[in-house]
Design a protein around this motif. Sequence first.
Motif, short mmCIF file in Angstrom:
data_model
loop_
_atom_site.label_atom_id
_atom_site.label_comp_id
_atom_site.label_asym_id
_atom_site.label_seq_id
_atom_site.Cartn_x
_atom_site.Cartn_y
_atom_site.Cartn_z
N TYR A 148 26.22 -45.82 -31.62
CA TYR A 148 27.30 -44.61 -31.14
C TYR A 148 28.12 -44.52 -32.50
O TYR A 148 28.98 -43.89 -32.50
CB TYR A 148 28.69 -46.12 -31.29
N SER A 149 27.19 -44.01 -34.22
CA SER A 149 27.83 -43.70 -34.57
C SER A 149 25.92 -42.89 -35.71
O SER A 149 25.01 -44.03 -35.45
CB SER A 149 28.70 -44.30 -35.96
N GLU A 150 26.53 -42.07 -36.78
CA GLU A 150 25.06 -41.61 -36.72
C GLU A 150 24.19 -42.48 -38.15
O GLU A 150 23.10 -42.96 -38.21
CB GLU A 150 25.33 -40.42 -37.78
N GLN A 151 25.39 -43.11 -39.20
CA GLN A 151 24.92 -44.21 -40.25
C GLN A 151 24.56 -45.30 -39.46
O GLN A 151 23.04 -46.28 -40.16
CB GLN A 151 25.99 -44.10 -40.44
N PHE A 152 24.61 -45.94 -38.55
CA PHE A 152 24.68 -47.38 -38.35
C PHE A 152 23.47 -47.26 -37.54
O PHE A 152 22.80 -48.17 -37.09
CB PHE A 152 26.14 -47.98 -37.18
N ALA A 153 23.05 -46.02 -36.60
CA ALA A 153 22.02 -45.93 -35.78
C ALA A 153 20.90 -45.47 -36.70
O ALA A 153 19.65 -46.40 -36.58
CB ALA A 153 22.54 -44.54 -34.92
N LYS A 154 20.89 -45.12 -37.86
CA LYS A 154 19.84 -44.93 -38.56
C LYS A 154 19.11 -46.50 -39.27
O LYS A 154 18.37 -46.16 -39.24
CB LYS A 154 20.39 -43.60 -40.02
N PHE A 179 23.76 -40.46 -30.53
CA PHE A 179 23.53 -40.92 -32.46
C PHE A 179 21.93 -41.13 -31.85
O PHE A 179 21.22 -42.17 -32.92
CB PHE A 179 24.11 -40.75 -32.66
N ARG A 180 21.70 -41.67 -30.20
CA ARG A 180 20.20 -42.27 -29.85
C ARG A 180 18.89 -41.86 -30.40
O ARG A 180 19.01 -40.23 -30.33
CB ARG A 180 20.39 -42.94 -28.11
N PRO A 181 18.25 -42.10 -31.25
CA PRO A 181 17.17 -41.00 -32.06
C PRO A 181 16.04 -41.03 -31.23
O PRO A 181 15.71 -41.93 -30.09
CB PRO A 181 15.96 -43.02 -32.70
N GLY A 182 15.74 -39.86 -31.05
CA GLY A 182 14.27 -39.10 -30.28
C GLY A 182 13.27 -39.59 -29.72
O GLY A 182 12.72 -39.92 -28.90
N GLY A 183 12.65 -40.23 -30.87
CA GLY A 183 11.76 -41.41 -30.87
C GLY A 183 12.51 -42.58 -30.41
O GLY A 183 11.95 -44.12 -30.78
N ALA A 184 13.14 -43.15 -28.87
CA ALA A 184 14.07 -44.79 -28.61
C ALA A 184 12.70 -45.30 -28.27
O ALA A 184 12.35 -46.12 -28.39
CB ALA A 184 14.91 -44.64 -27.89
N GLY A 185 11.86 -44.60 -27.57
CA GLY A 185 10.57 -44.98 -27.08
C GLY A 185 10.23 -44.88 -25.50
O GLY A 185 10.63 -43.50 -25.03
N THR A 186 10.61 -45.57 -24.29
CA THR A 186 9.83 -45.61 -23.78
C THR A 186 11.33 -46.31 -22.90
O THR A 186 11.57 -47.20 -22.60
CB THR A 186 8.33 -46.98 -22.90
N SER A 208 20.21 -46.58 -19.93
CA SER A 208 18.70 -47.04 -19.24
C SER A 208 18.60 -48.06 -20.66
O SER A 208 20.15 -48.00 -22.15
CB SER A 208 18.34 -45.92 -20.00
N VAL A 209 17.30 -49.02 -20.45
CA VAL A 209 17.06 -49.96 -21.41
C VAL A 209 15.41 -49.30 -22.05
O VAL A 209 15.32 -48.56 -21.08
CB VAL A 209 17.03 -50.54 -20.72
N TRP A 210 15.98 -49.25 -23.54
CA TRP A 210 14.67 -48.89 -23.72
C TRP A 210 13.54 -49.66 -24.67
O TRP A 210 14.56 -51.16 -25.06
CB TRP A 210 14.96 -47.74 -25.22
N ARG A 211 12.15 -49.64 -24.25
CA ARG A 211 11.32 -50.88 -25.27
C ARG A 211 11.15 -49.79 -26.26
O ARG A 211 10.00 -48.34 -26.22
CB ARG A 211 10.80 -51.23 -24.64
N LEU A 212 10.53 -50.07 -27.40
CA LEU A 212 11.03 -49.34 -29.02
C LEU A 212 9.11 -49.21 -29.53
O LEU A 212 8.16 -50.20 -28.15
CB LEU A 212 11.97 -50.05 -29.93
N PRO A 213 8.76 -48.19 -29.03
CA PRO A 213 7.34 -47.85 -29.03
C PRO A 213 6.67 -48.91 -30.68
O PRO A 213 7.41 -49.23 -31.75
CB PRO A 213 7.05 -46.67 -29.68
#
Length: 213
Positions: A148-154, A179-186, A208-213
């Motif tokens: 939800y925030s840029e700093q926390f998401a990073k 701020f969900r990262p582009g590489g959040a996974g599958t 959505s639910v994402w599984r990180l790579p």
Amino acid sequence: MTDLIDAFVKLHARLEPVPLTPEISLHQADEPIGLWELTEGEFRSEQPPPFWAFAWAGGQALARYVLDNPSVVAGRRVLDVACGSGLVAIAAARAGAASVRAVDIDPLAIAAVGANATANGVTVTAERADILDGEADADVVLAGDVFYSEQFAKRMFAFLRRARKAGADAYAGDPGRAFRPGGAGTQVAAYDVPTTMALESMTVKRTSVWRLP
């Protein structure tokens, strides 16, 4: 002070079923603004608004996924990071996790996790800490609605990636935060999550639910 915090949680949040996971009940507030104002006083949180008092869309989706796919956590050590109400942690405990640890920086969240775990008849170890610069020490890491925030998401994404590199599985529930990262996974699941106009300016949010790579 701990008893006072526990009393505050129970006074300002009613025990009610969670819309997407009605088998779990949480102490939830009716609306955010009045409670946010209250937490700005003696009970002031480091991260307003009071995340512990609401079943956020990302947490609801992730909890639903865990309940529907218990093999994700069954017999494993689970960490619910930035746990808020503890919804995801409670879902993991109900799904058969060997142990569940819920971590948040807000003392009110920790009190809410304790009250909510007791209400649902499960055991969750709640800890007030900022662990995002450390290691997960878990087999599975779960994070609901954390971008939800840029700093926390990073910081959160870096923590989740380190957990993956150390051998843990990592899942995040996200309703399309900015701020969900582009590489959040599958993406492993998606749900139409009931929410409120006060929280999301809509009554249903695709999540959505994402599984990180």
